[in-house]
Design an enzyme around this catalytic site. Structure first.
Site, PDB file in Angstrom:
ATOM      1  CE  LYS A 127      -2.274  -6.999   4.065  1.00  0.00           C
ATOM      2  NZ  LYS A 127      -1.484  -5.836   3.653  1.00  0.00           N
ATOM      3  CB  SER A 158       0.446   2.784  10.296  1.00  0.00           C
ATOM      4  OG  SER A 158      -0.530   2.327   9.406  1.00  0.00           O
ATOM      5  N   GLY A 182      -2.038   0.935  12.259  1.00  0.00           N
ATOM      6  CA  GLY A 182      -1.159   1.574  13.239  1.00  0.00           C
ATOM      7  C   GLY A 182      -1.447   1.067  14.639  1.00  0.00           C
ATOM      8  CB  SER A 214      -8.651  -3.874   0.394  1.00  0.00           C
ATOM      9  OG  SER A 214      -9.109  -2.541   0.413  1.00  0.00           O
ATOM     10  CG  ASP A 219       6.852   1.206  -4.048  1.00  0.00           C
ATOM     11  OD1 ASP A 219       6.391   1.998  -4.899  1.00  0.00           O
ATOM     12  OD2 ASP A 219       7.951   0.640  -4.177  1.00  0.00           O
ATOM     13  CE  LYS A 220      -2.414   2.499  -2.421  1.00  0.00           C
ATOM     14  NZ  LYS A 220      -3.244   1.355  -2.021  1.00  0.00           N
ATOM     15  CG  ASN A 278      -6.121   3.049   3.558  1.00  0.00           C
ATOM     16  OD1 ASN A 278      -6.512   2.790   2.421  1.00  0.00           O
ATOM     17  ND2 ASN A 278      -5.731   2.105   4.415  1.00  0.00           N
ATOM     18  CG  ASN A 320     -10.591   1.103   1.751  1.00  0.00           C
ATOM     19  OD1 ASN A 320     -11.484   1.429   2.528  1.00  0.00           O
ATOM     20  ND2 ASN A 320      -9.312   1.068   2.102  1.00  0.00           N
ATOM     21  CB  THR A 321     -12.315  -3.100  -3.543  1.00  0.00           C
ATOM     22  OG1 THR A 321     -11.128  -2.370  -3.842  1.00  0.00           O
ATOM     23  CG2 THR A 321     -12.949  -3.587  -4.840  1.00  0.00           C
ATOM     24  CG  PHE A 348      -7.163  -2.004  -4.600  1.00  0.00           C
ATOM     25  CD1 PHE A 348      -6.551  -2.025  -3.359  1.00  0.00           C
ATOM     26  CD2 PHE A 348      -7.868  -3.144  -4.995  1.00  0.00           C
ATOM     27  CE1 PHE A 348      -6.638  -3.141  -2.525  1.00  0.00           C
ATOM     28  CE2 PHE A 348      -7.956  -4.261  -4.173  1.00  0.00           C
ATOM     29  CZ  PHE A 348      -7.346  -4.253  -2.939  1.00  0.00           C
ATOM     30  CG  MET A 390      -5.367   4.684   0.124  1.00  0.00           C
ATOM     31  SD  MET A 390      -5.365   6.460   0.287  1.00  0.00           S
ATOM     32  CE  MET A 390      -4.355   6.939  -1.085  1.00  0.00           C
ATOM     33  CB  THR A 419      -4.727  -8.555   9.906  1.00  0.00           C
ATOM     34  OG1 THR A 419      -4.410  -7.345  10.651  1.00  0.00           O
ATOM     35  CG2 THR A 419      -4.848  -9.702  10.838  1.00  0.00           C
ATOM     36  CG  ASN A 420      -5.737  -5.240   4.335  1.00  0.00           C
ATOM     37  OD1 ASN A 420      -5.580  -4.042   4.557  1.00  0.00           O
ATOM     38  ND2 ASN A 420      -5.690  -5.760   3.132  1.00  0.00           N
ATOM     39  CG  ASN A 475      -5.460  -7.033  -0.719  1.00  0.00           C
ATOM     40  OD1 ASN A 475      -6.231  -7.432   0.163  1.00  0.00           O
ATOM     41  ND2 ASN A 475      -5.115  -5.771  -0.829  1.00  0.00           N
ATOM     42  N   GLY A 484       0.799  -1.223   0.000  1.00  0.00           N
ATOM     43  CA  GLY A 484       0.000   0.000   0.000  1.00  0.00           C
ATOM     44  C   GLY A 484       0.823   1.260   0.000  1.00  0.00           C
TER      45      GLY A 484
HETATM   46  N1  FMN Z   1      -2.755  -3.486   2.133  1.00  0.00           N
HETATM   47  C1  FMN Z   1      -2.830  -4.148   0.961  1.00  0.00           C
HETATM   48  O1  FMN Z   1      -2.772  -5.383   0.953  1.00  0.00           O
HETATM   49  N2  FMN Z   1      -2.946  -3.456  -0.214  1.00  0.00           N
HETATM   50  C2  FMN Z   1      -2.991  -2.098  -0.278  1.00  0.00           C
HETATM   51  O2  FMN Z   1      -3.074  -1.524  -1.358  1.00  0.00           O
HETATM   52  C3  FMN Z   1      -2.935  -1.391   0.943  1.00  0.00           C
HETATM   53  N3  FMN Z   1      -2.997  -0.026   0.963  1.00  0.00           N
HETATM   54  C4  FMN Z   1      -2.841   0.635   2.137  1.00  0.00           C
HETATM   55  C5  FMN Z   1      -2.830   2.029   2.139  1.00  0.00           C
HETATM   56  C6  FMN Z   1      -2.632   2.726   3.321  1.00  0.00           C
HETATM   57  C7  FMN Z   1      -2.610   4.229   3.291  1.00  0.00           C
HETATM   58  C8  FMN Z   1      -2.437   2.018   4.540  1.00  0.00           C
HETATM   59  C9  FMN Z   1      -2.209   2.755   5.830  1.00  0.00           C
HETATM   60  C10 FMN Z   1      -2.478   0.641   4.547  1.00  0.00           C
HETATM   61  C11 FMN Z   1      -2.678  -0.078   3.358  1.00  0.00           C
HETATM   62  N4  FMN Z   1      -2.694  -1.466   3.340  1.00  0.00           N
HETATM   63  C12 FMN Z   1      -2.790  -2.134   2.150  1.00  0.00           C
HETATM   64  C13 FMN Z   1      -2.638  -2.257   4.587  1.00  0.00           C
HETATM   65  C14 FMN Z   1      -1.207  -2.489   5.072  1.00  0.00           C
HETATM   66  O3  FMN Z   1      -0.461  -3.239   4.154  1.00  0.00           O
HETATM   67  C15 FMN Z   1      -1.216  -3.214   6.436  1.00  0.00           C
HETATM   68  O4  FMN Z   1      -1.772  -4.500   6.259  1.00  0.00           O
HETATM   69  C16 FMN Z   1      -2.032  -2.469   7.486  1.00  0.00           C
HETATM   70  O5  FMN Z   1      -1.872  -1.082   7.361  1.00  0.00           O
HETATM   71  C17 FMN Z   1      -1.616  -2.865   8.897  1.00  0.00           C
HETATM   72  O6  FMN Z   1      -0.240  -2.598   9.119  1.00  0.00           O
HETATM   73  P1  FMN Z   1       0.289  -1.258   9.855  1.00  0.00           P
HETATM   74  O7  FMN Z   1      -0.498  -1.123  11.117  1.00  0.00           O
HETATM   75  O8  FMN Z   1       1.744  -1.509  10.076  1.00  0.00           O
HETATM   76  O9  FMN Z   1       0.038  -0.141   8.901  1.00  0.00           O
END
Ligand code: FMN
Length: 352
Positions: free
Chosen positions: A215, A314, A263, A182, A71-72, A117, A184-185, A121, A119, A243-244, A179, A69
């Site tokens: 995931k 995060s 976070g 998420s 480095d998309k 977030n 958000n889809t 995708f 976002m 987890t996500n 994945n 997420g």
């Molecule tokens: N997880 C995905 O599998 N694909 C994504 O495109 C994706 N986009 C994210 C965008 C943002 C801004 C954030 C904060 C997280 C995103 N994640 C995505 C989830 C993270 O990979 C991770 O699973 C989640 O944030 C929990 O870890 P953290 O608490 O260390 O951030």
């Protein structure tokens, strides 16, 4: 050099997505600047035999990776080693480019060291991302590719989105991640069912010998999570990433009522789900723990609960570019305290 405390004050004055874009700009430049990159790598990247593991035939010199997420579009791979990461995961990318959800769609909660977030995708699409990836792959740290379906692809055609992405990316990735977690889809998490997972991994296995991981979301009953993971493993998945982000909006007071939280607010939820998963799956498959990890102690606990590797996103926003080095240093100290010569002895120690 400017301290992260100062840089953070500046970045936090910007709306979170703008701050992310500025960070991306800076990291892309860093990736191109040999001297700065070498300096940062020397400072932050820990390569230590005690932390080194070979997993699915790939060498991981330290166990802390960048979560998906950030480095998309695969534009920052070169800089990730300079931030200390032992591996990086690009994406989620989709077959066709997509803009993602309307802005604002990223929110930070500094008091809770948490992010939200929605976002959706946003990414440049498989063609463009693959072009970026091919410029770098193979790289000196392993690269995972996280794939998702386009928002406009109906559920009944989801399989073909994953199929086309696996075919495109398998030769340029050390591992792939599916994945379907998420928030958000729309309806994506509905694909977290045993029938779809079995079909998906059976199809994936026929397409590539590269390891493919699943995931999962943190927002399901543990028994369901275990059943899903077992279905994936039985159908050929090489590992589980848990987890996500979470849709439990009670974790941050006055947060938005959409998107996913990550976070510090996610630490406990993700850790307790992971603990249960570890009990069931440790030894059966590769486990990667992610969710609210920003310290060595947190990473160590997940490792002792069965994680081969951990990831973070995060935490870096709040702790800055020295976070990964500190996690790895703390891991080495904790391992020494417990008398472990190699990380493999710590993995699953709570379960033995
Ligand atoms: N997880 C995905 O599998 N694909 C994504 O495109 C994706 N986009 C994210 C965008 C943002 C801004 C954030 C904060 C997280 C995103 N994640 C995505 C989830 C993270 O990979 C991770 O699973 C989640 O944030 C929990 O870890 P953290 O608490 O260390 O951030």
């Amino acid at each position: 050099m400017i301290s992260y405390q100062t840089l953070k004050k500046i970045l936090f004055k910007f709306e979170p997505e703008t701050a992310h874009n500025l960070a991306e700009y800076g990291l892309r430049i860093l990736g191109k600047c040999k001297i700065a990159k070498a300096y940062m790598e020397k400072k932050n990247y820990i390569s230590n035999p005690k932390l080194t593991q070979e997993i699915f035939g790939v060498k991981f010199e330290n166990p802390v990776g960048l979560a998906a997420g950030f480095d998309k579009n695969a534009t920052m791979i070169k800089a990730m080693k300079s931030l200390g990461f032992g591996f990086t995961e690009i994406g989620t990318m989709t077959p066709k480019p997509q803009d993602g959800n309307p802005k604002p769609r990223m929110f930070r909660y500094p008091e809770q060291k948490s992010v939200q977030n929605a976002m959706g995708f946003n990414n440049k699409g498989a063609h463009e991302v693959l072009k970026n990836l091919k410029k770098v792959y193979p790289f000196s740290i392993p690269i995972g590719t996280n794939i998702g379906k386009n928002k406009t692809t109906p559920e009944e055609f989801a399989l073909s989105d994953y199929k086309s992405l696996i075919k495109k990316f398998e030769a340029s990735s050390d591992y792939l991640v599916i994945n379907i977690s998420s928030p958000n889809t729309p309806n994506l998490r509905d694909l977290q069912n045993e029938k779809f997972i079995t079909e998906l991994f059976t199809m994936a296995k026929e397409l590539t010998a590269k390891p493919i991981l699943l995931k999962i979301a943190p927002d399901m009953e543990i028994s369901m999570a275990i059943d899903l993971c077992n279905s994936a493993i039985n159908a050929g998945a090489a590992g589980i990433i848990a987890t996500n982000t979470t849709i439990d909006y009670s974790l941050v007071p006055n947060c938005q009522n959409f998107g996913g939280l990550s976070g510090a607010c996610l630490t406990q939820k993700s850790a307790s789900l992971f603990k249960e998963l570890g009990r069931e799956l440790f030894g059966k498959t590769v486990l990667i723990s992610v969710g609210g990890i920003s310290s060595g102690a947190q990473a160590y606990e997940r490792i002792k609960d069965g994680a081969n590797l951990v990831q973070s996103y995060s935490g870096m926003i709040f702790e800055g570019p020295s976070m990964v080095r500190k996690i790895n240093e703390e891991l080495l100290a904790l391992m020494a305290k417990d008398g472990y010569e190699n990380i493999s002895q710590a993995i699953g120690a709570n379960l033995k």
